[in-house]
Write a protein that holds these residues in place. Structure first.
Motif, short mmCIF file in Angstrom:
data_model
loop_
_atom_site.label_atom_id
_atom_site.label_comp_id
_atom_site.label_asym_id
_atom_site.label_seq_id
_atom_site.Cartn_x
_atom_site.Cartn_y
_atom_site.Cartn_z
N THR A 162 0.80 -1.24 0.00
CA THR A 162 0.00 0.00 0.00
C THR A 162 0.83 1.28 0.00
N TRP A 163 2.14 1.19 0.21
CA TRP A 163 2.98 2.39 0.29
C TRP A 163 3.97 2.43 -0.86
N HIS A 164 4.27 3.65 -1.30
CA HIS A 164 5.22 3.84 -2.39
C HIS A 164 5.86 5.22 -2.27
N ALA A 165 6.90 5.45 -3.05
CA ALA A 165 7.55 6.75 -3.14
C ALA A 165 7.69 7.12 -4.61
N THR A 166 7.68 8.41 -4.89
CA THR A 166 7.84 8.86 -6.27
C THR A 166 8.86 9.99 -6.36
N ALA A 167 9.54 10.03 -7.48
CA ALA A 167 10.43 11.14 -7.84
C ALA A 167 10.07 11.53 -9.26
N ASP A 168 9.74 12.79 -9.48
CA ASP A 168 9.34 13.17 -10.83
C ASP A 168 9.76 14.59 -11.17
N LEU A 169 9.80 14.84 -12.46
CA LEU A 169 10.17 16.14 -13.01
C LEU A 169 9.08 16.56 -13.99
N ARG A 170 8.62 17.79 -13.84
CA ARG A 170 7.62 18.34 -14.76
C ARG A 170 8.17 19.60 -15.42
N THR A 183 -1.63 49.33 -17.21
CA THR A 183 -1.15 49.26 -18.59
C THR A 183 -0.28 48.03 -18.80
N ARG A 184 -0.60 47.24 -19.81
CA ARG A 184 0.20 46.06 -20.07
C ARG A 184 1.57 46.45 -20.58
N ILE A 185 2.62 45.88 -19.96
CA ILE A 185 4.00 46.22 -20.35
C ILE A 185 4.77 45.00 -20.84
N GLY A 186 4.10 43.84 -20.98
CA GLY A 186 4.78 42.68 -21.50
C GLY A 186 4.35 41.40 -20.80
N THR A 187 5.14 40.34 -21.01
CA THR A 187 4.82 39.02 -20.48
C THR A 187 6.03 38.42 -19.79
N ALA A 188 5.82 37.89 -18.60
CA ALA A 188 6.88 37.15 -17.90
C ALA A 188 6.78 35.68 -18.30
N ASN A 189 7.84 35.16 -18.89
CA ASN A 189 7.87 33.76 -19.33
C ASN A 189 8.55 32.94 -18.24
N VAL A 190 7.74 32.28 -17.43
CA VAL A 190 8.27 31.56 -16.26
C VAL A 190 8.76 30.17 -16.65
N ASP A 191 7.92 29.38 -17.30
CA ASP A 191 8.25 28.06 -17.84
C ASP A 191 9.17 27.25 -16.93
N PRO A 192 8.70 26.92 -15.71
CA PRO A 192 9.61 26.28 -14.75
C PRO A 192 9.77 24.79 -14.95
N LEU A 193 10.86 24.25 -14.39
CA LEU A 193 10.99 22.84 -14.11
C LEU A 193 10.50 22.64 -12.68
N VAL A 194 9.69 21.61 -12.47
CA VAL A 194 9.10 21.36 -11.15
C VAL A 194 9.53 19.97 -10.69
N PHE A 195 10.31 19.93 -9.60
CA PHE A 195 10.82 18.67 -9.07
C PHE A 195 10.00 18.28 -7.84
N SER A 196 9.63 17.00 -7.75
CA SER A 196 8.88 16.52 -6.58
C SER A 196 9.45 15.20 -6.07
N LEU A 197 9.55 15.10 -4.75
CA LEU A 197 9.85 13.85 -4.06
C LEU A 197 8.72 13.61 -3.08
N MET A 198 7.98 12.52 -3.25
CA MET A 198 6.79 12.30 -2.44
C MET A 198 6.72 10.86 -1.93
N VAL A 199 6.00 10.69 -0.85
CA VAL A 199 5.63 9.37 -0.33
C VAL A 199 4.13 9.28 -0.39
#
Length: 203
Positions: A162-170, A183-199
Motif C-alpha cells: 500500500t505504500w510507495h515513493a515517487t520522484a518526478d520532473l515536470r 497598462t500592459r507592459i509585456g509578459t513574464a515567461n516563467v516556464d519552470p521545471l518542477v521537481f517533486s519527491l513524495m511518499v
C-alpha cells in the motif's frame, strides 16, 4: 478562481468515471520545488529584464489508476512565494498556486519494484498577493493568471502493498501578462521545471 472550475470539474469526472477497486486511488505528499527558467523575458519594450527566483513548498498529489497502466493525477501544493527582479533589482514579491491535471502512463505491472511513468496535461497558475518594492514601490503591478501545457516524467518505487515513493520532473508552460498601473507592459515567461519527491499510499 471561477476560471479554475472547468479544470477541476474535468478532473473530477475523469477520476470518477471508472469503477473503483481497492488500491485504485492514491494520495501523496512531499517536497515540490519550482525552478523558473533563467531569463524570464523583458518588459517595457525590452528595457526591463525579468528574473524570477525558485521556491520549495509542500506538494500534494491525488490520483487514480484507470487501468493497470493509465492514471489521472491532480497536483496541488501550498502557496509558492517568489521574488521577481527587474534589471537585477528586487521589485515584486508574489504568490501562486499551480494546480496541474495530468494523464499518466505507468510502465510495468503494479507489483514491479520500480515503475517509470510519463504524463501530460494542463496547468492553471493563479497569481495573487503582488507586493511592489524597489524601483516599482508605490506603483501597482499585476501578474495575470496563466493556462498552459504540462509534461512529466518520473519513477515510482514500491515500498509495500500500500505504500510507495515517487520522484518526478515536470515542465510547465507558464506565461503571465504583466500590467503596471493598469497598462500592459509585456509578459513574464516563467516556464519552470518542477521537481517533486513524495511518499504515498493507495486505497
Amino acid at each position: 478562481m471561477n476560471r479554475l472550475t472547468p479544470s477541476l470539474l474535468a478532473s473530477a469526472l475523469l477520476l470518477a468515471s471508472a469503477p473503483a477497486f481497492a488500491g485504485d486511488w492514491w494520495i501523496r505528499g512531499g517536497a515540490t520545488h519550482v525552478d523558473p527558467k533563467s531569463d524570464n523575458g523583458r518588459l517595457a519594450a525590452g528595457a526591463l529584464r525579468v528574473d524570477i527566483d525558485s521556491n520549495t513548498q509542500l506538494g500534494l498529489s491525488l490520483g487514480r489508476f484507470l487501468t493497470d497502466q493509465w492514471a489521472i493525477d491532480v497536483l496541488a501544493a501550498t502557496p509558492f512565494s517568489h521574488t521577481a527582479r527587474l534589471n537585477g533589482a528586487e521589485s515584486v514579491r508574489f504568490k501562486h498556486l499551480p494546480p496541474t491535471v495530468s494523464l499518466q502512463y505507468y510502465f510495468g505491472g503494479r507489483d514491479a519494484a520500480v515503475r517509470p511513468f510519463l504524463g501530460a496535461g494542463v496547468n492553471f497558475t493563479w497569481v495573487y498577493d503582488e507586493q511592489e518594492r524597489g524601483p516599482v514601490a508605490g506603483a501597482r503591478v499585476e501578474l495575470e493568471n496563466s493556462w498552459g501545457a504540462a509534461a512529466q516524467a518520473g519513477l515510482l518505487f514500491r515500498l509495500s502493498d500500500t505504500w510507495h515513493a515517487t520522484a518526478d520532473l515536470r515542465w510547465i508552460d507558464i506565461d503571465s501578462k504583466v500590467r503596471l498601473n493598469g497598462t500592459r507592459i509585456g509578459t513574464a515567461n516563467v516556464d519552470p521545471l518542477v521537481f517533486s519527491l513524495m511518499v504515498g499510499t493507495t486505497f
